[in-house]
Design a protein around this motif. Structure first.
Motif, PDB file in Angstrom:
ATOM      1  N   ARG A 229       1.080  -0.821   0.317  1.00 17.31           N
ATOM      2  CA  ARG A 229       0.227   0.062   0.212  1.00 17.31           C
ATOM      3  C   ARG A 229       0.281   1.318   0.044  1.00 17.31           C
ATOM      4  O   ARG A 229       0.400   2.673  -0.636  1.00 17.31           O
ATOM      5  N   CYS A 230       1.681   0.734   0.337  1.00 17.27           N
ATOM      6  CA  CYS A 230       2.794   2.341   0.382  1.00 17.27           C
ATOM      7  C   CYS A 230       3.135   3.011  -0.845  1.00 17.27           C
ATOM      8  O   CYS A 230       3.373   3.673  -1.343  1.00 17.27           O
ATOM      9  N   GLU A 231       3.444   1.933  -1.641  1.00 24.08           N
ATOM     10  CA  GLU A 231       4.253   1.939  -2.794  1.00 24.08           C
ATOM     11  C   GLU A 231       2.920   2.283  -4.293  1.00 24.08           C
ATOM     12  O   GLU A 231       2.954   3.493  -4.751  1.00 24.08           O
ATOM     13  N   GLU A 232       2.033   1.582  -3.304  1.00 21.56           N
ATOM     14  CA  GLU A 232       0.295   2.476  -4.204  1.00 21.56           C
ATOM     15  C   GLU A 232       0.036   3.803  -4.469  1.00 21.56           C
ATOM     16  O   GLU A 232       0.024   5.083  -4.928  1.00 21.56           O
ATOM     17  N   TRP A 233       0.183   4.284  -2.516  1.00 24.40           N
ATOM     18  CA  TRP A 233       0.148   5.831  -2.285  1.00 24.40           C
ATOM     19  C   TRP A 233       1.207   6.318  -2.947  1.00 24.40           C
ATOM     20  O   TRP A 233       0.963   7.792  -3.545  1.00 24.40           O
ATOM     21  N   ILE A 234       2.320   5.791  -3.579  1.00 25.98           N
ATOM     22  CA  ILE A 234       3.279   6.550  -3.435  1.00 25.98           C
ATOM     23  C   ILE A 234       3.674   6.827  -4.834  1.00 25.98           C
ATOM     24  O   ILE A 234       3.916   7.675  -5.660  1.00 25.98           O
ATOM     25  N   LYS A 235       2.870   6.053  -5.531  1.00 24.99           N
ATOM     26  CA  LYS A 235       2.466   6.316  -7.265  1.00 24.99           C
ATOM     27  C   LYS A 235       1.360   7.204  -7.328  1.00 24.99           C
ATOM     28  O   LYS A 235       1.819   7.551  -8.203  1.00 24.99           O
TER      29      LYS A 235
END
Ligand SMILES: Nc1ccn([C@@H]2O[C@H](COP(=O)(O)OP(=O)(O)OP(=O)(O)O)[C@@H](O)[C@H]2O)c(=O)n1
Ligand SMILES: C[C@](O)(CO)[C@H](O)COP(=O)(O)O
Length: 231
Positions: free
Chosen positions: A62-68
């Motif tokens: 979910r961190c990767e998703e937020w960053i994206k």
């Protein structure tokens, strides 16, 4: 020759003092998780080559998703899993870097100013290690376990230590390895480097660079964020 720089942003804590079901680094401030605000500040510094975000293993995706979603998904940002204590999370992040120097920063300090980060980098290149800090404003007392004052240290030599903390990557990795070998737990990374006998330079920062820790800090953060938007 210009030195290369990386950053480790730690965001793998539980935030127990915040007392929310969601970990505090993921609480929303103006529709964005707190750690994304922090990342945005570091993204404004072109000298930083790689940014490693350290989070809990179940939160990596979910961190990767937020960053994206935030448009910060360029080649410079990577997400890795941290450990039980802050020190373990920092060490996990350091393993991923191959730069000359590193800035280590709490994901829950979103109000750090870019010029203060740059001042810290400059001081670390000059002195080997540097940390942001502010002089303490209150009188500080040392107190015994039964609540009696035992000493009043001279305030003129006391500073409240913040992040970022900037080091030569090889020094701070050596310091962490020594801490692991000797079972030493520090509350910041400078403590570990000080144990190597190295000097650490203080760089004066700002009182607004708070670490969002307890519920009243969220009200202050919302107030600060509103002020930044209106500027
Ligand atoms: N195992 C841990 C513990 C802390 N941190 C990070 O270190 C920073 C500063 O720590 P702190 O404010 O103490 O966070 P928490 O440990 O989450 O808070 P608490 O002590 O209230 O549980 C935070 O960005 C936090 O996410 C981390 O990456 N890994
Ligand atoms: C590293 C730090 O933010 C410097 O003030 C602080 O020591 C972290 O302490 P915590 O108790 O783990 O939040």
């Amino acid at each position: 020759m210009t030195k290369s720089w990386g950053a480790v942003i730690v965001a793998a804590g539980r935030g127990s003092r915040m007392k929310t079901s969601e970990s505090k680094q993921f609480l929303l401030l103006q529709d964005k998780p707190i750690f994304i605000h922090t990342l945005e500040v570091f993204n404004r510094i072109p000298m930083i080559k790689d940014i490693i975000v350290v989070t809990g293993a179940p939160d990596v995706k979910r961190c990767e998703e937020w960053i994206k979603q935030s448009g910060l998904h360029d080649h410079r940002t990577f997400v890795v899993a941290g450990g039980k204590e802050r020190q373990d999370s920092v060490y996990a992040g350091l393993q991923k870097l191959e730069t000359d120097y590193v800035l280590i920063h709490d994901g829950v300090r979103p109000f750090v100013q870019p010029d203060h980060i740059e001042a810290c980098m400059k001081a670390a290149e000059q002195f080997g290690a540097a940390v942001l800090a502010v002089p303490v404003k209150d009188t500080i007392k040392q107190v015994s376990t039964d609540g009696m004052i035992t000493a009043t240290p001279d305030r003129s030599s006391l500073w409240s230590i913040q992040t970022p903390q900037a080091f030569r990557l090889s020094d701070v990795i050596e310091a962490h390895k020594l801490a692991i070998e000797s079972g030493f737990a520090g509350t910041d990374d400078a403590m570990l480097v000080e144990r190597l006998g190295r000097q650490v330079k203080i760089v004066e920062g700002s009182y607004t660079n708070i670490k969002i820790t307890t519920p009243e800090d969220l009200d202050y953060a919302a107030f600060m964020q509103k002020g930044e938007r209106e500027q």
